[in-house]
Design a protein around this motif. Structure first.
Motif, PDB file in Angstrom:
ATOM      1  N   VAL A  24       0.732  -1.242   0.331  1.00  0.00           N
ATOM      2  CA  VAL A  24      -0.192   0.017  -0.068  1.00  0.00           C
ATOM      3  C   VAL A  24       0.984   1.317   0.373  1.00  0.00           C
ATOM      4  O   VAL A  24       0.679   2.082  -0.625  1.00  0.00           O
ATOM      5  CB  VAL A  24      -0.742  -0.030   1.647  1.00  0.00           C
ATOM      6  N   HIS A  25       1.813   0.973   0.644  1.00  0.00           N
ATOM      7  CA  HIS A  25       2.597   1.987   0.790  1.00  0.00           C
ATOM      8  C   HIS A  25       2.683   3.384   1.061  1.00  0.00           C
ATOM      9  O   HIS A  25       2.552   4.228   0.896  1.00  0.00           O
ATOM     10  CB  HIS A  25       3.588   2.808  -0.718  1.00  0.00           C
ATOM     11  N   PRO A  26       1.980   2.958   2.708  1.00  0.00           N
ATOM     12  CA  PRO A  26       1.866   4.739   3.710  1.00  0.00           C
ATOM     13  C   PRO A  26       2.915   5.836   3.864  1.00  0.00           C
ATOM     14  O   PRO A  26       4.264   4.895   3.311  1.00  0.00           O
ATOM     15  CB  PRO A  26       1.329   4.047   4.605  1.00  0.00           C
ATOM     16  N   THR A  27       3.123   6.288   4.114  1.00  0.00           N
ATOM     17  CA  THR A  27       4.230   7.783   4.576  1.00  0.00           C
ATOM     18  C   THR A  27       5.432   6.729   5.680  1.00  0.00           C
ATOM     19  O   THR A  27       5.909   7.055   5.499  1.00  0.00           O
ATOM     20  CB  THR A  27       3.908   8.776   4.732  1.00  0.00           C
ATOM     21  N   CYS A  28       4.395   6.432   6.722  1.00  0.00           N
ATOM     22  CA  CYS A  28       4.963   5.352   7.829  1.00  0.00           C
ATOM     23  C   CYS A  28       4.634   4.111   8.422  1.00  0.00           C
ATOM     24  O   CYS A  28       3.247   3.933   8.581  1.00  0.00           O
ATOM     25  CB  CYS A  28       5.473   6.878   8.511  1.00  0.00           C
ATOM     26  N   PHE A  29       5.447   3.490   9.160  1.00  0.00           N
ATOM     27  CA  PHE A  29       4.358   2.019  10.035  1.00  0.00           C
ATOM     28  C   PHE A  29       4.842   2.951  11.092  1.00  0.00           C
ATOM     29  O   PHE A  29       5.618   3.891  11.514  1.00  0.00           O
ATOM     30  CB  PHE A  29       5.304   1.180  10.194  1.00  0.00           C
ATOM     31  N   GLU A  30       3.523   2.444  11.945  1.00  0.00           N
ATOM     32  CA  GLU A  30       3.714   3.093  13.101  1.00  0.00           C
ATOM     33  C   GLU A  30       4.466   1.429  14.549  1.00  0.00           C
ATOM     34  O   GLU A  30       3.956   0.472  14.205  1.00  0.00           O
ATOM     35  CB  GLU A  30       2.809   3.347  13.928  1.00  0.00           C
ATOM     36  N   ALA A  31       5.090   1.751  14.821  1.00  0.00           N
ATOM     37  CA  ALA A  31       5.348   0.411  15.575  1.00  0.00           C
ATOM     38  C   ALA A  31       5.970   0.449  17.697  1.00  0.00           C
ATOM     39  O   ALA A  31       6.184   2.094  18.041  1.00  0.00           O
ATOM     40  CB  ALA A  31       6.255  -0.440  15.885  1.00  0.00           C
ATOM     41  N   ASP A  32       5.254  -0.444  18.628  1.00  0.00           N
ATOM     42  CA  ASP A  32       5.299  -0.163  19.996  1.00  0.00           C
ATOM     43  C   ASP A  32       6.782  -1.088  20.051  1.00  0.00           C
ATOM     44  O   ASP A  32       6.686  -2.380  19.667  1.00  0.00           O
ATOM     45  CB  ASP A  32       3.816  -0.788  20.375  1.00  0.00           C
ATOM     46  N   VAL A  33       7.715  -0.274  21.066  1.00  0.00           N
ATOM     47  CA  VAL A  33       8.785  -1.168  21.474  1.00  0.00           C
ATOM     48  C   VAL A  33       9.140  -1.358  22.623  1.00  0.00           C
ATOM     49  O   VAL A  33       8.561  -0.216  23.597  1.00  0.00           O
ATOM     50  CB  VAL A  33      10.560  -0.474  20.730  1.00  0.00           C
ATOM     51  N   GLN A  34       9.235  -2.766  23.151  1.00  0.00           N
ATOM     52  CA  GLN A  34       9.479  -2.760  24.684  1.00  0.00           C
ATOM     53  C   GLN A  34      10.750  -3.546  25.358  1.00  0.00           C
ATOM     54  O   GLN A  34      11.138  -4.197  23.958  1.00  0.00           O
ATOM     55  CB  GLN A  34       8.046  -3.385  25.600  1.00  0.00           C
ATOM     56  N   LEU A  35      10.623  -3.732  26.223  1.00  0.00           N
ATOM     57  CA  LEU A  35      11.689  -5.079  26.569  1.00  0.00           C
ATOM     58  C   LEU A  35      11.951  -6.407  27.368  1.00  0.00           C
ATOM     59  O   LEU A  35      10.825  -6.010  27.763  1.00  0.00           O
ATOM     60  CB  LEU A  35      12.430  -4.709  27.086  1.00  0.00           C
ATOM     61  N   THR A  36      12.189  -7.052  26.376  1.00  0.00           N
ATOM     62  CA  THR A  36      12.096  -8.904  27.056  1.00  0.00           C
ATOM     63  C   THR A  36      13.052  -8.608  28.478  1.00  0.00           C
ATOM     64  O   THR A  36      13.982  -7.513  28.860  1.00  0.00           O
ATOM     65  CB  THR A  36      12.918  -9.504  26.058  1.00  0.00           C
ATOM     66  N   TYR A  64      13.595 -12.905  25.664  1.00  0.00           N
ATOM     67  CA  TYR A  64      13.519 -13.186  24.081  1.00  0.00           C
ATOM     68  C   TYR A  64      13.718 -14.223  23.350  1.00  0.00           C
ATOM     69  O   TYR A  64      12.372 -14.469  22.775  1.00  0.00           O
ATOM     70  CB  TYR A  64      14.911 -12.346  23.220  1.00  0.00           C
ATOM     71  N   LYS A  65      14.084 -15.388  23.874  1.00  0.00           N
ATOM     72  CA  LYS A  65      13.551 -16.990  23.573  1.00  0.00           C
ATOM     73  C   LYS A  65      12.588 -17.108  23.541  1.00  0.00           C
ATOM     74  O   LYS A  65      12.258 -18.181  23.259  1.00  0.00           O
ATOM     75  CB  LYS A  65      14.509 -17.921  24.269  1.00  0.00           C
ATOM     76  N   GLU A  66      11.872 -17.179  25.101  1.00  0.00           N
ATOM     77  CA  GLU A  66      10.547 -17.614  25.610  1.00  0.00           C
ATOM     78  C   GLU A  66       9.721 -16.828  24.172  1.00  0.00           C
ATOM     79  O   GLU A  66       8.534 -17.467  24.181  1.00  0.00           O
ATOM     80  CB  GLU A  66      10.463 -17.160  26.629  1.00  0.00           C
ATOM     81  N   VAL A  67      10.103 -15.265  24.258  1.00  0.00           N
ATOM     82  CA  VAL A  67       9.222 -14.569  23.384  1.00  0.00           C
ATOM     83  C   VAL A  67       8.961 -15.837  21.967  1.00  0.00           C
ATOM     84  O   VAL A  67       7.486 -15.216  21.213  1.00  0.00           O
ATOM     85  CB  VAL A  67       9.570 -13.056  22.752  1.00  0.00           C
ATOM     86  N   ARG A  68      10.011 -16.058  21.077  1.00  0.00           N
ATOM     87  CA  ARG A  68       9.946 -16.320  19.835  1.00  0.00           C
ATOM     88  C   ARG A  68       9.100 -18.042  19.760  1.00  0.00           C
ATOM     89  O   ARG A  68       8.928 -17.992  18.075  1.00  0.00           O
ATOM     90  CB  ARG A  68      11.302 -16.540  19.282  1.00  0.00           C
ATOM     91  N   LYS A  69       8.966 -18.401  20.586  1.00  0.00           N
ATOM     92  CA  LYS A  69       8.416 -19.417  21.250  1.00  0.00           C
ATOM     93  C   LYS A  69       6.522 -18.751  20.774  1.00  0.00           C
ATOM     94  O   LYS A  69       5.653 -20.833  20.526  1.00  0.00           O
ATOM     95  CB  LYS A  69       8.083 -19.969  22.384  1.00  0.00           C
ATOM     96  N   LEU A  70       6.220 -17.929  21.064  1.00  0.00           N
ATOM     97  CA  LEU A  70       5.242 -17.704  20.860  1.00  0.00           C
ATOM     98  C   LEU A  70       4.353 -16.913  19.659  1.00  0.00           C
ATOM     99  O   LEU A  70       5.327 -16.535  18.580  1.00  0.00           O
ATOM    100  CB  LEU A  70       4.487 -16.300  21.694  1.00  0.00           C
ATOM    101  N   ASP A  71       2.577 -18.078  19.286  1.00  0.00           N
ATOM    102  CA  ASP A  71       1.983 -17.326  18.589  1.00  0.00           C
ATOM    103  C   ASP A  71       1.322 -16.003  18.200  1.00  0.00           C
ATOM    104  O   ASP A  71       1.126 -15.788  18.994  1.00  0.00           O
ATOM    105  CB  ASP A  71       1.161 -18.883  17.946  1.00  0.00           C
ATOM    106  N   ALA A  72       1.940 -14.830  17.474  1.00  0.00           N
ATOM    107  CA  ALA A  72       1.580 -13.758  17.583  1.00  0.00           C
ATOM    108  C   ALA A  72       0.632 -14.064  15.920  1.00  0.00           C
ATOM    109  O   ALA A  72       0.064 -12.991  16.502  1.00  0.00           O
ATOM    110  CB  ALA A  72       2.367 -13.410  17.673  1.00  0.00           C
ATOM    111  N   GLY A  73      -0.069 -15.001  15.183  1.00  0.00           N
ATOM    112  CA  GLY A  73      -0.989 -14.772  14.170  1.00  0.00           C
ATOM    113  C   GLY A  73      -2.215 -15.523  14.226  1.00  0.00           C
ATOM    114  O   GLY A  73      -3.148 -14.911  13.840  1.00  0.00           O
ATOM    115  N   SER A  74      -2.550 -16.407  15.038  1.00  0.00           N
ATOM    116  CA  SER A  74      -3.407 -17.271  15.244  1.00  0.00           C
ATOM    117  C   SER A  74      -4.505 -16.818  15.253  1.00  0.00           C
ATOM    118  O   SER A  74      -5.886 -16.581  15.606  1.00  0.00           O
ATOM    119  CB  SER A  74      -3.028 -18.163  15.699  1.00  0.00           C
ATOM    120  N   TRP A  75      -4.639 -15.822  16.535  1.00  0.00           N
ATOM    121  CA  TRP A  75      -5.450 -15.271  17.483  1.00  0.00           C
ATOM    122  C   TRP A  75      -6.312 -14.245  16.126  1.00  0.00           C
ATOM    123  O   TRP A  75      -7.330 -14.134  15.942  1.00  0.00           O
ATOM    124  CB  TRP A  75      -5.365 -14.460  18.341  1.00  0.00           C
ATOM    125  N   PHE A  76      -5.889 -13.703  15.271  1.00  0.00           N
ATOM    126  CA  PHE A  76      -6.467 -13.004  14.428  1.00  0.00           C
ATOM    127  C   PHE A  76      -6.895 -14.262  13.057  1.00  0.00           C
ATOM    128  O   PHE A  76      -7.574 -13.931  12.319  1.00  0.00           O
ATOM    129  CB  PHE A  76      -4.768 -12.428  13.284  1.00  0.00           C
TER     130      PHE A  76
END
Length: 325
Positions: free
Chosen positions: A74-86, A122-134
């Protein structure tokens, strides 16, 4: 040698060029993106900054490779993202304070389903499925690390609105982000081309970030437009101000326009909200549906401007109200 004849020919060509330009029905554009007409509070056109909220959270699981890949097209001007720390200090892109809403954490870590983001490695976070809920087709999507988003924005001339999220739960977040920028040269490329903005609801976090990377613009978020006096103070250290479009009226618009701050509205997911923001010359519109926003920006017929708020409270797409920005 410049002669009278050559000057005459150049003049004729210049006049012809102006005539052709005036006959061209194509609207003006900024880097290929729509440009708004005159704002009711300014005398010059303002380029629309269209922002894909969480990478385009309305069309794919938020802040995943699937969302980024769709929004790049689609090419918007920008993406927005939220950053937090493990817990081990890795900056990751996730919005909520827990993983409960957008992952299968309850299945993978049954006893920790509502634990804070910062309690996972971070290793634990990578085990999570962040797509199926959608949706089932998004099964296996992972939560990205901060610099992963550069794979999508950097080569495609797309900017990034990076929100420092829940800094109270991520001590040292600003320093970690600054370090990431120092070790990956693509970040410097983003800064050099004006494609990076830091934003947050936490003014103190933005000020800390500004000390570390003073060349990056700052956008302070607040659900409502503050008083003129508060905006004047904000104008002294920030570059932009963002607010919930449902709480915005023309009085608030005027207060912001009396400063040097540019104005952003979030999270604008209804066509009524998009049209209202466009008609009133909002500089930056943040939406879960960037394709719809860009289409509305091309629409010639927009609502008549009014001096009172016209947007009903309503809901913004499929996400729960608690997940609003």
């Amino acid at each position: 040698m410049i002669t009278a004849t050559s000057l005459f020919v150049a003049a004729i060509l210049g006049i012809a060029g102006v005539a052709r330009a005036n006959d061209n029905p194509t609207p003006p554009s900024h880097m290929g993106r729509p440009v708004l007409g005159e704002s009711i509070y300014t005398q010059s056109p303002r380029p629309l900054v269209s922002v894909a909220h969480r990478g385009g959270a309305g069309v794919a699981p938020e802040q995943t490779a699937a969302a980024y890949a769709k929004s790049v097209k689609v090419h918007p001007t920008c993406f927005e993202a939220d950053v937090q720390l493990t817990s081990d200090g890795v900056p990751i892109l996730v919005h909520d304070r827990t993983f409960a809403r957008t992952t299968n954490v309850e299945t993978v870590f049954p006893d920790r389903a509502h634990d804070k983001v910062g309690t996972f490695t971070y290793k634990e976070v990578r085990k999570l499925d962040a797509g199926s809920w959608f949706g089932k087709k998004y099964a296996g999507q992972r939560i990205p690390a901060l610099s992963d988003i550069l794979d999508y924005v950097y080569p495609h001339d797309i900017g990034l609105f990076l929100e420092l999220k829940n800094p109270d739960l991520s001590p040292g977040l600003e320093k970690t982000v600054a370090h990431q920028m120092a070790v990956d040269s693509r970040w410097q490329g983003m800064v050099a081309t004006g494609r990076l903005t830091f934003l947050s609801f936490d003014a103190a976090s933005l000020r800390r970030m500004s000390v570390l990377r003073p060349e990056v613009p700052l956008l302070w978020l607040n659900p409502t437009v503050p008083s003129s006096a508060e905006l004047k103070k904000l104008d002294g250290w920030a570059d932009k101000f963002g607010t919930d479009y449902r709480n915005l009226d023309t009085a608030g618009l005027k207060r912001v326009r009396s400063t040097n701050l540019t104005l952003a509205t979030y999270t604008v997911d209804t066509t009524e909200g998009m049209d209202w923001s466009l008609k009133h010359g909002v500089d930056t519109i943040i939406s879960d549906y960037p394709a719809t926003l860009l289409e509305r920006a091309k629409t010639e017929t927009l609502p008549v401007m009014t001096t009172k708020r016209v947007l009903p409270p309503g809901t913004d797409g499929p996400r729960a109200a608690s997940a609003q920005k």
